[in-house]
Design an enzyme around this catalytic site. Structure first.
Site, PDB file in Angstrom:
ATOM      1  N   SER A  58       5.337   7.969 -34.190  1.00  0.00           N
ATOM      2  CA  SER A  58       4.142   7.287 -33.716  1.00  0.00           C
ATOM      3  C   SER A  58       4.458   5.968 -33.024  1.00  0.00           C
ATOM      4  O   SER A  58       5.209   5.926 -32.072  1.00  0.00           O
ATOM      5  CB  SER A  58       3.191   7.097 -34.897  1.00  0.00           C
ATOM      6  OG  SER A  58       1.987   6.578 -34.451  1.00  0.00           O
ATOM      7  N   HIS A  59       3.917   4.883 -33.562  1.00  0.00           N
ATOM      8  CA  HIS A  59       4.034   3.567 -32.937  1.00  0.00           C
ATOM      9  C   HIS A  59       5.329   2.866 -33.343  1.00  0.00           C
ATOM     10  O   HIS A  59       5.582   1.755 -32.898  1.00  0.00           O
ATOM     11  CB  HIS A  59       2.840   2.716 -33.383  1.00  0.00           C
ATOM     12  CG  HIS A  59       2.761   2.673 -34.875  1.00  0.00           C
ATOM     13  ND1 HIS A  59       2.353   3.773 -35.604  1.00  0.00           N
ATOM     14  CD2 HIS A  59       3.108   1.728 -35.768  1.00  0.00           C
ATOM     15  CE1 HIS A  59       2.435   3.483 -36.896  1.00  0.00           C
ATOM     16  NE2 HIS A  59       2.888   2.261 -37.027  1.00  0.00           N
ATOM     17  N   ASP A 114      -0.170   4.563 -27.928  1.00  0.00           N
ATOM     18  CA  ASP A 114       1.081   4.347 -28.658  1.00  0.00           C
ATOM     19  C   ASP A 114       2.141   5.392 -28.328  1.00  0.00           C
ATOM     20  O   ASP A 114       1.973   6.184 -27.400  1.00  0.00           O
ATOM     21  CB  ASP A 114       0.802   4.321 -30.163  1.00  0.00           C
ATOM     22  CG  ASP A 114       0.426   5.696 -30.693  1.00  0.00           C
ATOM     23  OD1 ASP A 114      -0.131   6.497 -29.913  1.00  0.00           O
ATOM     24  OD2 ASP A 114       0.690   5.984 -31.873  1.00  0.00           O
ATOM     25  N   ASP A 120       3.092   8.280 -29.465  1.00  0.00           N
ATOM     26  CA  ASP A 120       2.747   9.698 -29.337  1.00  0.00           C
ATOM     27  C   ASP A 120       1.341   9.940 -28.813  1.00  0.00           C
ATOM     28  O   ASP A 120       0.858  11.075 -28.823  1.00  0.00           O
ATOM     29  CB  ASP A 120       2.948  10.422 -30.676  1.00  0.00           C
ATOM     30  CG  ASP A 120       2.051   9.883 -31.782  1.00  0.00           C
ATOM     31  OD1 ASP A 120       1.715   8.684 -31.733  1.00  0.00           O
ATOM     32  OD2 ASP A 120       1.687  10.635 -32.692  1.00  0.00           O
ATOM     33  N   ASP A 170      -1.748   8.977 -29.778  1.00  0.00           N
ATOM     34  CA  ASP A 170      -2.972   9.170 -30.560  1.00  0.00           C
ATOM     35  C   ASP A 170      -3.720   7.873 -30.860  1.00  0.00           C
ATOM     36  O   ASP A 170      -4.897   7.903 -31.194  1.00  0.00           O
ATOM     37  CB  ASP A 170      -2.706   9.988 -31.837  1.00  0.00           C
ATOM     38  CG  ASP A 170      -1.650   9.389 -32.741  1.00  0.00           C
ATOM     39  OD1 ASP A 170      -1.123   8.308 -32.401  1.00  0.00           O
ATOM     40  OD2 ASP A 170      -1.347   9.994 -33.782  1.00  0.00           O
ATOM     41  N   ARG A 171      -3.059   6.743 -30.744  1.00  0.00           N
ATOM     42  CA  ARG A 171      -3.767   5.473 -30.996  1.00  0.00           C
ATOM     43  C   ARG A 171      -4.316   4.891 -29.694  1.00  0.00           C
ATOM     44  O   ARG A 171      -3.843   5.228 -28.613  1.00  0.00           O
ATOM     45  CB  ARG A 171      -2.812   4.436 -31.599  1.00  0.00           C
ATOM     46  CG  ARG A 171      -2.281   4.830 -32.940  1.00  0.00           C
ATOM     47  CD  ARG A 171      -1.444   3.721 -33.532  1.00  0.00           C
ATOM     48  NE  ARG A 171      -1.102   4.089 -34.899  1.00  0.00           N
ATOM     49  CZ  ARG A 171      -0.806   3.240 -35.861  1.00  0.00           C
ATOM     50  NH1 ARG A 171      -0.784   1.941 -35.609  1.00  0.00           N
ATOM     51  NH2 ARG A 171      -0.526   3.649 -37.076  1.00  0.00           N
ATOM     52  N   LYS A 223      -6.298  12.011 -33.996  1.00  0.00           N
ATOM     53  CA  LYS A 223      -6.901  10.929 -33.232  1.00  0.00           C
ATOM     54  C   LYS A 223      -6.356  11.008 -31.810  1.00  0.00           C
ATOM     55  O   LYS A 223      -5.311  11.609 -31.590  1.00  0.00           O
ATOM     56  CB  LYS A 223      -6.614   9.585 -33.877  1.00  0.00           C
ATOM     57  CG  LYS A 223      -5.167   9.246 -34.155  1.00  0.00           C
ATOM     58  CD  LYS A 223      -5.147   7.978 -34.982  1.00  0.00           C
ATOM     59  CE  LYS A 223      -3.736   7.488 -35.245  1.00  0.00           C
ATOM     60  NZ  LYS A 223      -3.089   8.200 -36.357  1.00  0.00           N
TER      61      LYS A 223
HETATM   62  C1  G16 Z   1      -0.815   7.317 -39.275  1.00  0.00           C
HETATM   63  C2  G16 Z   1      -1.979   8.114 -39.816  1.00  0.00           C
HETATM   64  C3  G16 Z   1      -3.210   7.263 -39.847  1.00  0.00           C
HETATM   65  C4  G16 Z   1      -2.954   5.989 -40.619  1.00  0.00           C
HETATM   66  C5  G16 Z   1      -1.753   5.265 -40.043  1.00  0.00           C
HETATM   67  C6  G16 Z   1      -1.358   4.063 -40.880  1.00  0.00           C
HETATM   68  O1  G16 Z   1      -1.063   7.009 -37.947  1.00  0.00           O
HETATM   69  O2  G16 Z   1      -2.222   9.259 -39.036  1.00  0.00           O
HETATM   70  O3  G16 Z   1      -4.220   8.012 -40.432  1.00  0.00           O
HETATM   71  O4  G16 Z   1      -4.073   5.155 -40.567  1.00  0.00           O
HETATM   72  O5  G16 Z   1      -0.652   6.137 -40.025  1.00  0.00           O
HETATM   73  O6  G16 Z   1      -1.013   4.497 -42.157  1.00  0.00           O
HETATM   74  P1  G16 Z   1      -0.414   3.519 -43.235  1.00  0.00           P
HETATM   75  O7  G16 Z   1      -1.428   2.426 -43.417  1.00  0.00           O
HETATM   76  O8  G16 Z   1      -0.182   4.353 -44.446  1.00  0.00           O
HETATM   77  O9  G16 Z   1       0.857   2.928 -42.662  1.00  0.00           O
HETATM   78  P2  G16 Z   1       0.081   7.102 -36.846  1.00  0.00           P
HETATM   79  O10 G16 Z   1      -0.549   6.666 -35.569  1.00  0.00           O
HETATM   80  O11 G16 Z   1       1.157   6.166 -37.340  1.00  0.00           O
HETATM   81  O12 G16 Z   1       0.517   8.525 -36.868  1.00  0.00           O
END
Ligand code: G16
Length: 544
Positions: free
Chosen positions: A114-115, A278, A280, A282-283, A377
């Site tokens: 992800s990010h 971000d 991938d 999705d954000r 997302k």
């Molecule tokens: C993932 C999850 C999200 C979550 C985020 C942060 O997002 O898909 O639902 O809100 O992590 O999670 P945490 O607070 O446990 O670090 P992404 O964009 O990182 O795949």
């Protein structure tokens, strides 16, 4: 025809338990011999994809993406999977992968952290999405963890050379490898949801926008949709070429890391609209001219304006937000007379509600918004939603948000992140807070009455599954909330997240500075948790 299969003996790794969103580790961890293969074997064992069913595979293009996809294709064939669909070059944004899976595949493997930064010194990740296109639920990931912990061998097929860059089908008899354009189906889906004509007219009329792809996956998607299909000038998309190390940046769309975009949107001659996505895809982060939209407000504004968008013209069945997300959307739901669900953090918890048609929109404070169009997302979707609303209302982003606050009140909100805390210290903070929860209700703290205090437990209203210990909540009678939880996506030590929220319903006073409005609540949360003394950190690493 059957491939020649090698059964490789292996032994389990102690740390292959998926977190909030799949297995995320340092890239070097994934580079250990057998590490990726073990986890993929555990995923494939639990997924049990039958011959004839398709598996979608793609990733955000970060370092190791292409090699890992090669390995997964060979392991898929080694495990009897006969049809693998891969994005060209091994690339697929997470929402595009979700859409492809929903076209009839049995599931998909998405490679992304992800990010989190990428590269040899960065992070890597892998997760499984089920046939609905959404992240596998806990019942699945728990089984994967158990399987990975007991693994003794994995299976790899020897395949002839294959080409991930050639769109089309490479048929090996026992395996059909289908390489698809990563953008086409996703862009076509977006055209069915939004009023592209109105957005095109807005842009043709001089509305200026900027999209920062942060050298991550959304570059090609944004160029196709914003520049080619909606007529934004060439150059509207910046940092648009996906790079294995994201250009050395941190592909997290927030005010700290999307600095190129933030500088421009807060500078002289700022465009009317700015957005970023971000690693991938999705954000999302949405900016107006010199104006930041918090993700929690964004969800509320989109819900309130949904009927301006063709896909949601008939209204929303319901909405959902993760527990730590501000309750701004709850106010909108109440006004609309629709249900609002509060789920644990993690997109996987929205899946059942979306599948059952109980919600149409959902979102999280962590810069994620989405709808029933896929089961992830979706960053560009949120950008198009905002552009559609701006075009329909004929107002600026700032005008729309201020009008929203005036109408619904304002939820002041902030998040403190303490990153890389030694795990023992982080557990002590949580234990200290947890030990006080029972005694808090009824107490008056900082002039506010505590209404309830608990460790959030969620019972899925669709399948009745229970997810306990999802974050410590202190809820006040006036709607103020303090939440502490441990992140499930970090790769170094433990990240503590502290969330603070208070509501100002007096419409004339919806414009206080966020810092001073929340100062008392933050002070109280920090005192109750004793976070500074347990972690020896005087200040958070990041304030969102
Ligand atoms: C993932 C999850 C999200 C979550 C985020 C942060 O997002 O898909 O639902 O809100 O992590 O999670 P945490 O607070 O446990 O670090 P992404 O964009 O990182 O795949």
């Amino acid at each position: 025809m059957t491939p020649s299969i090698t059964v490789v003996p292996t032994s389990p790794f102690a740390d292959q338990r998926p977190g909030t969103s799949g297995l995320r580790k340092r890239t070097t961890v994934f580079q250990q011999p057998h590490y990726l293969e073990n986890f993929v074997q555990a995923l494939l064992d639990i997924a049990a994809i039958a011959p004839g069913q398709a598996l979608v595979v793609g990733g955000d293009g970060r370092f190791l993406n292409r090699e890992a996809i090669g390995t997964i294709v060979r392991m898929a064939a080694g495990n009897g999977i006969t049809h693998v669909v891969v994005g060209r070059g091994g690339l697929l944004s997470t929402p595009a992968a979700s859409h492809l899976i929903r076209q009839g595949a049995a599931g998909g493997i998405i490679l992304s952290a992800s990010h989190n930064p990428g590269g040899a010194d960065g992070d890597f990740g892998i997760k499984y999405n089920t046939a609905n296109g959404g992240p596998a639920p806990e019942s699945f990931t728990n089984k994967v963890a158990e399987r990975a912990a007991a693994l003794t061998e994995y299976r790899v097929a020897e395949l002839p050379a294959f080409d991930l860059d050639a769109v089309g089908v490479q048929d090996f008899g026992y395996l059909k490898l289908e390489v698809v354009d990563p953008v086409a189906a996703y862009a076509a889906l977006m055209e069915t949801l939004f009023d592209f004509g109105a957005i095109r007219a807005l842009i043709a009329g001089g509305f200026r926008l900027r999209f920062d792809a942060m050298h991550a996956i959304t570059g090609p998607y944004a160029v196709e949709i914003l520049e080619r299909r909606l007529g934004a000038p060439v150059g509207t998309v910046i940092n648009g070429t996906p790079l294995p190390d994201f250009g050395g940046g941190h592909p997290d769309p927030n005010l700290t890391y999307a600095h190129d975009l933030v500088e421009e949107l807060f500078g002289d001659n700022a465009p009317d609209f700015g957005a970023a996505s971000d690693g991938d895809g999705d954000r999302n982060m949405i900016l107006g001219q010199r104006f930041f939209v918090t993700p929690s407000d964004s969800l509320a504004v989109l819900a309130a304006n949904a009927t301006l968008v063709p896909a949601y013209r008939g209204g929303l069945a319901g909405v959902a937000r993760s527990m730590p997300t501000s309750a701004a959307v709850d106010v909108v739901a109440e006004r609309l007379g629709i249900p609002c669900f509060e789920t644990p953090t993690g997109w996987k918890f929205f899946g059942n509600l979306l599948d059952a048609g109980r919600i149409t929109l959902c979102g999280e404070e962590s810069f994620g918004t989405g709808s029933n169009h896929v089961r992830e997302k979706d960053g560009l979707w949120a950008v198009l939603f905002w552009l559609n609303v701006v075009a329909a209302r004929g107002e600026s982003v700032e005008q729309i948000v201020r009008a929203h606050w005036a109408e619904y009140g304002r939820n002041y909100y902030t998040r403190y992140d303490y990153e890389g805390v030694p795990t023992e210290a982080a557990n002590s903070v949580m234990a200290h807070l947890r030990s006080q929860l029972a005694s808090l209700p009824g107490q008056v703290l900082g002039g506010r009455v505590v209404k309830a205090a608990d460790d959030f437990s969620y019972t899925d209203p669709v399948d009745g599954s229970v997810s306990a210990k999802q974050g410590l909540r202190i809820l006040f009678a006036d709607g103020t909330r303090i939440v502490f939880r441990l992140s499930g996506t970090g790769t170094e030590g433990t990240t503590i997240r502290a969330y603070f929220e208070t509501i100002v319903v007096d419409r004339k006073h919806a414009e206080y500075p966020v810092d001073s409005t929340l100062a008392e609540v933050i002070k109280l949360g920090l005192e109750l948790s004793q976070i500074a003394s347990y972690t020896l950190r005087a200040t958070p690493t990041v304030i969102v």
